[in-house]
Design a protein around this motif. Structure first.
Motif, mmCIF file in Angstrom:
data_model
loop_
_atom_site.group_PDB
_atom_site.id
_atom_site.type_symbol
_atom_site.label_atom_id
_atom_site.label_comp_id
_atom_site.label_asym_id
_atom_site.label_seq_id
_atom_site.Cartn_x
_atom_site.Cartn_y
_atom_site.Cartn_z
ATOM 1 N N HIS A 136 0.767 -1.230 -0.054
ATOM 2 C CA HIS A 136 0.180 -0.143 0.016
ATOM 3 C C HIS A 136 0.956 1.168 0.042
ATOM 4 C CE1 HIS A 136 -3.260 -2.686 0.758
ATOM 5 N NE2 HIS A 136 -2.765 -3.052 1.705
ATOM 6 N N SER A 137 1.948 1.054 -0.531
ATOM 7 C CA SER A 137 2.879 2.242 -0.520
ATOM 8 C C SER A 137 2.468 3.482 -1.482
ATOM 9 C CB SER A 137 4.261 1.921 -1.181
ATOM 10 O OG SER A 137 5.086 2.843 -1.133
ATOM 11 N N THR A 138 2.534 4.688 -0.785
ATOM 12 C CA THR A 138 2.268 5.747 -1.709
ATOM 13 C C THR A 138 3.465 6.473 -2.685
ATOM 14 O OG1 THR A 138 2.727 7.235 0.328
ATOM 15 C CG2 THR A 138 0.545 6.529 0.076
ATOM 16 N N LEU A 139 4.686 5.908 -2.469
ATOM 17 C CA LEU A 139 5.620 6.459 -3.125
ATOM 18 C C LEU A 139 5.585 5.837 -4.660
ATOM 19 C CD1 LEU A 139 8.677 5.235 -0.804
ATOM 20 C CD2 LEU A 139 7.631 7.594 -1.150
ATOM 21 N N PRO A 140 5.971 6.641 -5.721
ATOM 22 C CA PRO A 140 5.862 6.165 -7.149
ATOM 23 C C PRO A 140 6.796 5.199 -7.506
ATOM 24 C CG PRO A 140 6.844 8.413 -6.846
ATOM 25 C CD PRO A 140 6.376 8.077 -5.238
ATOM 26 N N VAL A 141 6.430 4.508 -8.514
ATOM 27 C CA VAL A 141 7.089 3.361 -8.860
ATOM 28 C C VAL A 141 8.016 4.080 -9.963
ATOM 29 C CG1 VAL A 141 6.997 1.328 -10.343
ATOM 30 C CG2 VAL A 141 5.262 1.708 -8.713
ATOM 31 N N VAL A 142 9.300 3.739 -10.029
ATOM 32 C CA VAL A 142 10.206 4.460 -10.764
ATOM 33 C C VAL A 142 10.970 3.455 -11.988
ATOM 34 C CG1 VAL A 142 12.223 4.001 -9.095
ATOM 35 C CG2 VAL A 142 12.308 5.887 -10.704
ATOM 36 N N THR A 143 11.306 3.983 -12.758
ATOM 37 C CA THR A 143 12.011 3.264 -13.861
ATOM 38 C C THR A 143 12.998 4.263 -14.385
ATOM 39 O OG1 THR A 143 10.087 2.314 -15.029
ATOM 40 C CG2 THR A 143 12.091 2.508 -16.510
ATOM 41 N N PHE A 144 14.229 3.968 -13.898
ATOM 42 C CA PHE A 144 15.547 4.584 -14.149
ATOM 43 C C PHE A 144 16.323 4.196 -14.926
ATOM 44 C CE2 PHE A 144 19.707 6.181 -12.249
ATOM 45 C CZ PHE A 144 19.406 7.608 -12.576
ATOM 46 N N ILE A 145 16.754 4.729 -15.978
ATOM 47 C CA ILE A 145 17.888 4.635 -16.881
ATOM 48 C C ILE A 145 18.911 5.655 -17.081
ATOM 49 C CG2 ILE A 145 18.187 4.230 -19.567
ATOM 50 C CD1 ILE A 145 14.945 3.770 -19.619
ATOM 51 N N THR A 146 20.215 4.775 -16.978
ATOM 52 C CA THR A 146 21.229 5.873 -16.857
ATOM 53 C C THR A 146 22.451 4.967 -17.777
ATOM 54 O OG1 THR A 146 22.872 6.667 -15.389
ATOM 55 C CG2 THR A 146 22.109 4.462 -14.879
ATOM 56 N N PRO A 147 23.514 5.624 -18.181
ATOM 57 C CA PRO A 147 24.564 5.119 -18.843
ATOM 58 C C PRO A 147 25.384 4.123 -18.172
ATOM 59 C CG PRO A 147 24.571 7.461 -19.442
ATOM 60 C CD PRO A 147 23.574 6.937 -18.074
ATOM 61 N N GLU A 148 26.120 3.012 -18.844
ATOM 62 C CA GLU A 148 26.595 2.071 -18.031
ATOM 63 C C GLU A 148 27.727 2.414 -17.349
ATOM 64 O OE1 GLU A 148 29.438 -1.860 -19.194
ATOM 65 O OE2 GLU A 148 28.595 -0.692 -21.206
ATOM 66 N N GLY A 195 19.832 17.153 -6.173
ATOM 67 C CA GLY A 195 20.769 16.582 -7.241
ATOM 68 C C GLY A 195 21.024 15.143 -6.885
ATOM 69 N N TRP A 196 20.201 14.575 -5.831
ATOM 70 C CA TRP A 196 20.478 13.087 -5.436
ATOM 71 C C TRP A 196 19.096 12.395 -5.727
ATOM 72 C CZ3 TRP A 196 25.285 11.027 -4.870
ATOM 73 C CH2 TRP A 196 26.203 11.658 -4.439
ATOM 74 N N ILE A 197 19.050 11.233 -6.224
ATOM 75 C CA ILE A 197 17.904 10.377 -6.181
ATOM 76 C C ILE A 197 17.988 9.180 -5.335
ATOM 77 C CG2 ILE A 197 16.540 9.156 -7.839
ATOM 78 C CD1 ILE A 197 17.799 10.570 -10.099
ATOM 79 N N TYR A 198 17.068 9.165 -4.688
ATOM 80 C CA TYR A 198 16.827 7.877 -3.506
ATOM 81 C C TYR A 198 16.025 6.992 -4.031
ATOM 82 C CZ TYR A 198 19.456 11.510 -0.430
ATOM 83 O OH TYR A 198 20.183 12.323 0.089
ATOM 84 N N LEU A 199 16.339 5.779 -4.182
ATOM 85 C CA LEU A 199 15.516 4.553 -4.611
ATOM 86 C C LEU A 199 15.728 3.577 -3.559
ATOM 87 C CD1 LEU A 199 16.958 4.520 -8.380
ATOM 88 C CD2 LEU A 199 14.992 5.827 -7.443
ATOM 89 N N VAL A 252 21.211 5.532 -3.423
ATOM 90 C CA VAL A 252 21.510 6.962 -3.680
ATOM 91 C C VAL A 252 22.232 7.155 -4.847
ATOM 92 C CG1 VAL A 252 21.922 9.146 -2.757
ATOM 93 C CG2 VAL A 252 21.356 7.120 -1.347
ATOM 94 N N VAL A 253 21.677 7.838 -5.983
ATOM 95 C CA VAL A 253 22.189 8.058 -7.085
ATOM 96 C C VAL A 253 22.326 9.686 -7.462
ATOM 97 C CG1 VAL A 253 22.063 7.441 -9.716
ATOM 98 C CG2 VAL A 253 21.419 5.885 -8.040
ATOM 99 N N GLN A 254 23.516 10.084 -8.031
ATOM 100 C CA GLN A 254 23.613 11.426 -8.252
ATOM 101 C C GLN A 254 22.968 11.904 -9.570
ATOM 102 O OE1 GLN A 254 27.343 12.786 -8.141
ATOM 103 N NE2 GLN A 254 27.052 15.020 -7.748
ATOM 104 N N LYS A 255 22.458 12.778 -9.552
ATOM 105 C CA LYS A 255 21.626 12.880 -11.049
ATOM 106 C C LYS A 255 22.887 13.777 -12.024
ATOM 107 C CE LYS A 255 17.777 15.361 -11.094
ATOM 108 N NZ LYS A 255 16.941 16.237 -11.047
ATOM 109 N N SER A 256 22.633 13.268 -13.368
ATOM 110 C CA SER A 256 23.444 13.866 -14.208
ATOM 111 C C SER A 256 23.431 15.253 -14.660
ATOM 112 C CB SER A 256 23.610 12.810 -15.442
ATOM 113 O OG SER A 256 24.374 13.109 -16.390
ATOM 114 N N MET A 257 24.187 15.713 -14.970
ATOM 115 C CA MET A 257 24.282 17.349 -15.566
ATOM 116 C C MET A 257 24.186 17.195 -17.183
ATOM 117 S SD MET A 257 26.435 19.615 -12.956
ATOM 118 C CE MET A 257 27.934 18.857 -13.401
#
Length: 292
Positions: free
Chosen positions: A181-193, A253-257, A275-280
Motif C-alpha cells: 500500500h505504498s504511496t511512493l511512485p514506482v520508478v523506471t530509471f535509465i542511466t549510462p553504463e 541533485g540526488w535520487i533515493y531509490l 542513492v544516485v547522483q543526477k547527471s548534468m
C-alpha cells in the motif's frame, strides 16, 4: 471642571485581542514546526537518512502536520483521542501544581512563625529574619513565576502529545511505504553504463549484470551483492512481482531509490536505499508511475 482621572484615563493592563492572537499564532507555528520535524525525522530515520542532510524547505514542515493529525481515519481518531485525554491530564497536572504551591506556602508560613519566635542571634537567624521581612511570596516576581509554571506545564504536555502523534504516524507511514500500500511512485530509471555499477542492460534485463571495470569499493560487499541482478521488476502479466523499485526522495541533485516487496503486508525489515547522483549532461531518464 474635568477631573484628572477623566483627562488621563487608565490604560487597560489586560493584553489586547491583537496581542493574544499574535501569541496564539506564534505558539501554533512553533507546534506545527515541531510536529513536522519529529515526523520527518522518524520517517527518514527508518531509511538511515539524517534529516539535517536533506535541506528541505522550512515551509514544508508547517504542511506535514496536517497529514500527521488528519491524514486518514486512523490519524483523525488518534488525534481526537489525544485531545480528549489531554483535557483531564492538563487539569490534574495544574491541580497538582496548585496543591504543591499551597503546601509550600503553608510550610513557609510555619517557617515564618518559627523564625519570629526565635531571638535574632547568629548569622543564619538574622538572615532568616531578613527573608521573613522581605516576604518573597508577596513579591510580583513570585506571582509571575507561578503563572510561568502553569504555562510551562501546559506547553510541556502539548509537546509530549504532539511528539507521540508525530512519532507514531512516522513509523506507520514508513512501514506502509515499503509494503503493497505504498504511496511512493514506482520508478523506471535509465542511466549510462559507466555512471553507476548497478543496473541491468536493456537488451538483457534479467541477466546478472557484468560490472564495468573502473569502479572501486569501500566497506562490505554484501548489500551490493544482494541488489546485483535484482534491479529490474520481476513478474509477468499473470504473476504479481515480488520486487518493485520506488522513488523515496529526490533532493539536491540526488535520487533515493528503494526496492519494495508488494507481496508482504506486514514487512518490518526496511530495504536498503540506493542513492544516485543526477547527471548534468541529460543522459539519464526517470519515469514515475503510480502503480507497477
Amino acid at each position: 471642571m474635568a477631573s484628572p482621572d477623566s483627562q488621563h484615563p487608565q490604560s487597560n493592563p489586560e493584553p489586547t485581542i491583537l496581542r493574544r492572537f499574535a501569541s496564539l499564532v506564534g505558539l501554533l507555528g512553533a507546534s506545527l514546526f515541531f510536529t513536522g520535524w519529529i515526523y520527518r525525522s522518524v520517517y527518514f530515520f527508518h531509511f538511515n537518512i539524517e534529516l539535517t542532510t536533506l535541506d528541505l524547505p522550512v515551509q514544508s514542515f508547517f504542511i506535514v502536520p496536517i497529514q500527521v493529525l488528519f491524514g486518514d481515519g486512523r490519524a483523525i481518531a488518534r488525534t481526537l483521542l489525544a485531545l480528549i485525554l489531554m483535557i483531564p491530564t492538563l487539569y490534574l497536572s495544574l491541580l497538582g501544581v496548585r496543591v504543591f504551591g499551597d503546601w509550600f506556602a503553608s510550610r513557609y508560613s510555619s517557617f515564618q512563625n518559627w523564625v519570629k519566635q526565635k531571638p535574632s542571634q547568629g548569622f543564619w537567624m538574622r538572615g532568616y529574619q531578613l527573608i521573613i521581612e522581605f516576604d518573597p511570596l508577596n513579591f510580583d516576581s513570585i506571582k509571575f513565576l507561578s503563572s510561568l509554571v502553569d504555562e510551562s506545564v501546559i506547553v510541556a504536555w502539548v509537546l509530549i502529545i504532539l511528539f507521540h502523534l508525530a512519532h507514531s504516524q512516522g513509523v506507520a507511514d514508513a512501514q506502509r511505504d515499503i509494503g503493497p500500500h505504498s504511496t511512493l511512485p514506482v520508478v523506471t530509471f535509465i542511466t549510462p553504463e559507466n555512471r553507476i555499477p548497478l543496473g541491468s542492460f536493456l537488451d538483457k534485463p534479467f541477466d546478472k549484470q557484468q560490472i564495468s571495470p573502473g569502479f572501486r569499493v569501500f566497506g562490505t560487499l554484501k548489500p551490493f551483492d544482494s541488489l546485483l541482478g535484482s534491479e529490474v521488476t520481476d513478474g509477468t502479466d499473470t504473476q504479481e512481482p515480488t520486487r518493485v523499485w520506488r522513488l523515496l526522495l529526490e533532493r539536491d541533485g540526488w535520487i533515493y531509490l528503494i526496492p519494495t516487496d508488494p507481496t508482504m503486508e506486514n514487512q518490518t525489515e526496511f530495504p536498503p536505499v540506493v542513492v544516485v547522483q543526477k547527471s548534468m549532461y541529460g543522459d539519464q531518464m526517470m519515469i514515475l508511475s503510480p502503480t507497477f
